[in-house]
Design an enzyme around this catalytic site. Sequence first.
Site, mmCIF file in Angstrom:
data_model
loop_
_atom_site.group_PDB
_atom_site.id
_atom_site.type_symbol
_atom_site.label_atom_id
_atom_site.label_comp_id
_atom_site.label_asym_id
_atom_site.label_seq_id
_atom_site.Cartn_x
_atom_site.Cartn_y
_atom_site.Cartn_z
ATOM 1 N N HIS A 104 -46.832 20.502 28.743
ATOM 2 C CA HIS A 104 -46.431 20.653 27.402
ATOM 3 C C HIS A 104 -46.791 18.963 26.704
ATOM 4 O O HIS A 104 -46.629 18.970 25.624
ATOM 5 C CB HIS A 104 -45.160 20.913 27.026
ATOM 6 C CG HIS A 104 -44.684 22.184 27.440
ATOM 7 N ND1 HIS A 104 -44.749 23.311 26.745
ATOM 8 C CD2 HIS A 104 -44.309 22.667 28.666
ATOM 9 C CE1 HIS A 104 -44.413 24.354 27.285
ATOM 10 N NE2 HIS A 104 -44.195 24.034 28.523
ATOM 11 N N LYS A 126 -39.009 17.438 12.747
ATOM 12 C CA LYS A 126 -39.185 17.503 14.254
ATOM 13 C C LYS A 126 -38.764 16.148 14.924
ATOM 14 O O LYS A 126 -38.215 15.296 14.183
ATOM 15 C CB LYS A 126 -40.899 17.423 14.354
ATOM 16 C CG LYS A 126 -41.721 16.465 13.354
ATOM 17 C CD LYS A 126 -43.085 16.495 13.845
ATOM 18 C CE LYS A 126 -43.475 17.474 12.730
ATOM 19 N NZ LYS A 126 -44.590 18.256 13.417
ATOM 20 N N ARG A 127 -38.706 16.071 16.189
ATOM 21 C CA ARG A 127 -38.256 14.875 16.787
ATOM 22 C C ARG A 127 -38.984 13.713 16.142
ATOM 23 O O ARG A 127 -40.331 13.707 16.005
ATOM 24 C CB ARG A 127 -38.413 14.987 18.335
ATOM 25 C CG ARG A 127 -37.507 16.119 19.013
ATOM 26 C CD ARG A 127 -36.052 15.684 18.899
ATOM 27 N NE ARG A 127 -35.821 14.301 19.688
ATOM 28 C CZ ARG A 127 -35.001 14.194 20.785
ATOM 29 N NH1 ARG A 127 -34.845 15.449 21.314
ATOM 30 N NH2 ARG A 127 -34.725 13.194 21.321
ATOM 31 N N THR A 170 -45.183 23.810 17.111
ATOM 32 C CA THR A 170 -44.862 25.189 16.794
ATOM 33 C C THR A 170 -44.217 25.253 15.520
ATOM 34 O O THR A 170 -44.202 26.253 14.834
ATOM 35 C CB THR A 170 -43.759 25.868 18.071
ATOM 36 O OG1 THR A 170 -42.751 24.644 18.391
ATOM 37 C CG2 THR A 170 -44.501 26.070 19.347
ATOM 38 N N LYS A 223 -45.893 11.405 16.334
ATOM 39 C CA LYS A 223 -45.680 12.230 15.175
ATOM 40 C C LYS A 223 -45.927 11.722 13.882
ATOM 41 O O LYS A 223 -46.040 12.342 12.903
ATOM 42 C CB LYS A 223 -44.527 13.155 15.466
ATOM 43 C CG LYS A 223 -44.433 13.843 16.463
ATOM 44 C CD LYS A 223 -43.073 14.435 16.932
ATOM 45 C CE LYS A 223 -42.753 15.257 18.231
ATOM 46 N NZ LYS A 223 -43.179 16.592 18.220
ATOM 47 N N LYS A 278 -44.587 28.148 12.290
ATOM 48 C CA LYS A 278 -43.515 28.738 11.527
ATOM 49 C C LYS A 278 -43.386 28.547 9.937
ATOM 50 O O LYS A 278 -43.615 29.434 9.040
ATOM 51 C CB LYS A 278 -42.119 27.942 11.844
ATOM 52 C CG LYS A 278 -41.744 28.467 13.666
ATOM 53 C CD LYS A 278 -40.896 27.505 13.948
ATOM 54 C CE LYS A 278 -40.451 27.567 15.511
ATOM 55 N NZ LYS A 278 -39.858 26.668 15.988
HETATM 56 C C1 26W Z 1 -38.668 13.955 31.150
HETATM 57 C C2 26W Z 1 -38.486 13.711 29.697
HETATM 58 C C3 26W Z 1 -39.257 14.906 29.059
HETATM 59 C C4 26W Z 1 -38.373 15.882 28.341
HETATM 60 C C5 26W Z 1 -39.096 16.979 27.447
HETATM 61 C C6 26W Z 1 -40.742 14.916 29.013
HETATM 62 C C7 26W Z 1 -41.262 15.846 28.019
HETATM 63 C C8 26W Z 1 -40.547 16.790 27.323
HETATM 64 C C9 26W Z 1 -41.185 17.959 26.846
HETATM 65 C C10 26W Z 1 -42.613 18.438 27.414
HETATM 66 C C11 26W Z 1 -41.568 17.384 25.285
HETATM 67 C C12 26W Z 1 -41.912 18.534 24.326
HETATM 68 O O1 26W Z 1 -41.045 19.216 23.816
HETATM 69 N N1 26W Z 1 -43.236 18.811 24.291
HETATM 70 C C13 26W Z 1 -43.711 19.753 23.212
HETATM 71 O O2 26W Z 1 -43.863 21.202 23.818
HETATM 72 C C14 26W Z 1 -44.223 22.278 22.725
HETATM 73 C C15 26W Z 1 -44.140 23.584 23.308
HETATM 74 O O3 26W Z 1 -45.228 23.611 23.880
HETATM 75 C C16 26W Z 1 -45.326 21.715 22.006
HETATM 76 O O4 26W Z 1 -45.612 22.619 20.984
HETATM 77 C C17 26W Z 1 -45.336 20.307 21.483
HETATM 78 O O5 26W Z 1 -46.509 19.746 20.932
HETATM 79 C C18 26W Z 1 -44.923 19.201 22.731
HETATM 80 O O6 26W Z 1 -44.664 17.889 22.223
#
Ligand code: 26W
Length: 781
Positions: A346, A517-518, A625, A523, A629
Amino acid sequence: MRDEAVTVPSDAAFRAAVLERLSSDHGGRRDLCSVRRAMAAVLRGVVVPIWQSALERGAGHKRVAYLSMEFLIGRLAGDTLLSLGLRDAAKAVCLELGLTLDDVLEVEPDAALGNGGLGRLAACFLDSMATVGCPAVGYGLRYEHGLFRQGIEDDKQTETPEDWLSRGYPWELRSARSYGIGFFGTVTDGVWKPSETIWAQGYDVPVPGWQGSFAGTLRLWAAEAVQSFDLGRFNGGDHVGASETEASARALCRVLYPDDGTEAGQTLRLKQEYFLSAASLADLLADHRAAGLPMETLPDHVAIQLNDTHPAIAGPELMRVLIDEEGLEFDAALKLARGVLNYTNHTLLPEALESWPEMLLGWLLPRHLEIIRMLAGAMPGAGILGGSEVRMGNLAFAMAGRVNGVSALHTELMKETVFAGLHRQHPERIVNQTNGVTPRRWIAGCNPGLAGAVTAAIGEGWLTDLERLGELEPLQPGVVEAMAEVKRANKVQLAAWLGATQGVQVDPGAMFDVQIKRIHEYKRQHLNILETIALWQEMRDAPQAGWVPRVKIFAGKAAPGYHFAKEIIHLIGKVARMVNADPVTGDLLKVVFLPNYNVSLAERLIPAADLSEQISTAGKEASGTGNMKFAMNGALTIGTLDGANVEIRERVGAENFLLFGMTAEEVSSRRAIPDHAATAIEAEPRLARALEALRDGTFIPDWPDLFAGIADNVSGPDHFLVASDFADYWRAQREADRWFADADGWAEKAALNVARSGWFSSDRTIRGYMADIWGISPVSA
Ligand code: 26W
């Protein structure tokens, strides 16, 4: 089509059941919380039989185990009422009790068991798997505290614990399934003797599909002490020590780690990841054994999806069980493991790619380190070990049958960057599955007006076959107007809420420009606020210049340790304070930062949005995502060619999308140019002037250089190319003004975004996983 075996109560029966619960469980009290809980209990009573009948119908059918450290569920009551067709009945019983259904639904806490995109995607997938008939169990952790509650004090973020469980959770059932999970200890001749065991206790949340057509399971593991209370120590006077083991067990799932890819690597986080992986594997292997099936046939009965690398330790854990407990040879175990495991990536952000020090892994999971070294030995080219670190992305890739990205661009970039070497070795392994979102929650649930207008135009059925939205074309004038009227009504409603809760008066006729968003540098919320400052400055120069009024809405949480992101929130707050009080610009421009962004706030904002900000540096947002929406709720996107923006623009039409900025290729070449930011600023006085306002105390007179850090970054390293993309972003924003000034033209473009976003349903995405990755066909209705 609902399972006939299952009955949904009539409106009268539902009313009677709620009133009966109110008297039996709540002593006849009629406060919002009691009514909410009574209604939830009645709905659970309707959902459980649907769930059990689906489990029977799915028995023997190949199923998927979706392992995720996050499930960003939000609220369930509204969704469940809608799915079962009981919304009007609920409205009536609330009215009878002197309440409104909206107020009753409002008191349900969000189950915020996730950070952002990854967690919400998992929740949308549960809904789609249950609706398309894919037998599935989502495995996660039952955190006592979800993502922190964000407060804004003096325009700065504060964090307080979130407590969704403080009044119990009516949607869960304590399961009979529980397993002892080992940690630490020693390994002698391949035999692991853990020195600590924590009990994984399952809690099940039934997940009904649309109209109860089928159902899945969300199984969340809670951590409990094997021995919760040590009476001996207590009697010995060590009253606190007596519950030490309970405290340390409880600490394991006490809270969700709040970073979404900014920093990783805490021991407790790895313990959580192993706890989830080991308990989930123990559970699905127990089912397999209980069905009397030989272990070799596991790939015919189960597919496992690893939601990013967070549960990747499940690979070595499966090998341990197959070799140490089932007695398989290493190669046979690896072959079998690859037959069931699949991995979704992701993010390409280097700081988000997990790697664990071998020392730490060897301490916490000594047998797993041995197995990981065996895997690295067996696959020398896989890059599993590097610099005394275990690279979890490479490990997951090496052990998976299929690896997928989450948008077409992201999947190509995976092949060209982080997994280039592995892709060359296994050219067939990487496939794409572009993300999607559930239209039940994200159209019918949060935008009933739009759902009504669509059904009026094309009839029922589109909610489970979203590409039927295409039947809206050719657009009928009445339909475009109806949709525009719905948007206007949603904006009036949001304006009222903003006035009542934020004390900000906004004009519903203005363009509602939303970035939610975060908070993260890639971003580029700071690009948006710099454009906002430049717009404000130009409006002040010539307030009579026929500006299109704007309301800039921001919301999002920053990881607690992410200082730069927190400064961006602070800056937005200070700009809002100044601009909203400016008599020169008055109603031409309003800026709002809404605290505590979560699923429920997104459901309130997205239906009222005109402009969707998807402005990440190209190549950085894996998919997004929120962008989907917004499009399916009739907002136009202003965005870069990044993640799924590319596919949204392809499907809605370039003429209905406000594109700007460098492509991913141009980004990497621009970055190589020394002083790329300074050069851009030199050529763009508008940006230089806005940056100056960050240095000269415009927004905080008694602390002029407070935001110098942001200004220095943008005019210095500017890793995410805010300066270089500013001019084109400004151009696109002014183009948005021109488009919006033509109300009919805008309404048509908005309607075309709705009509052409059907492909972005998570039902389509799940059908892709079923066909290309899991080899699962839907359970027939
Ligand atoms: C280890 C810490 C950590 C926690 C969460 C590393 C990475 C993440 C996630 C991968 C971050 C995340 O939410 N990624 C998002 O995933 C979405 C679903 O596929 C995508 O639509 C977003 O572009 C992506 O940033």
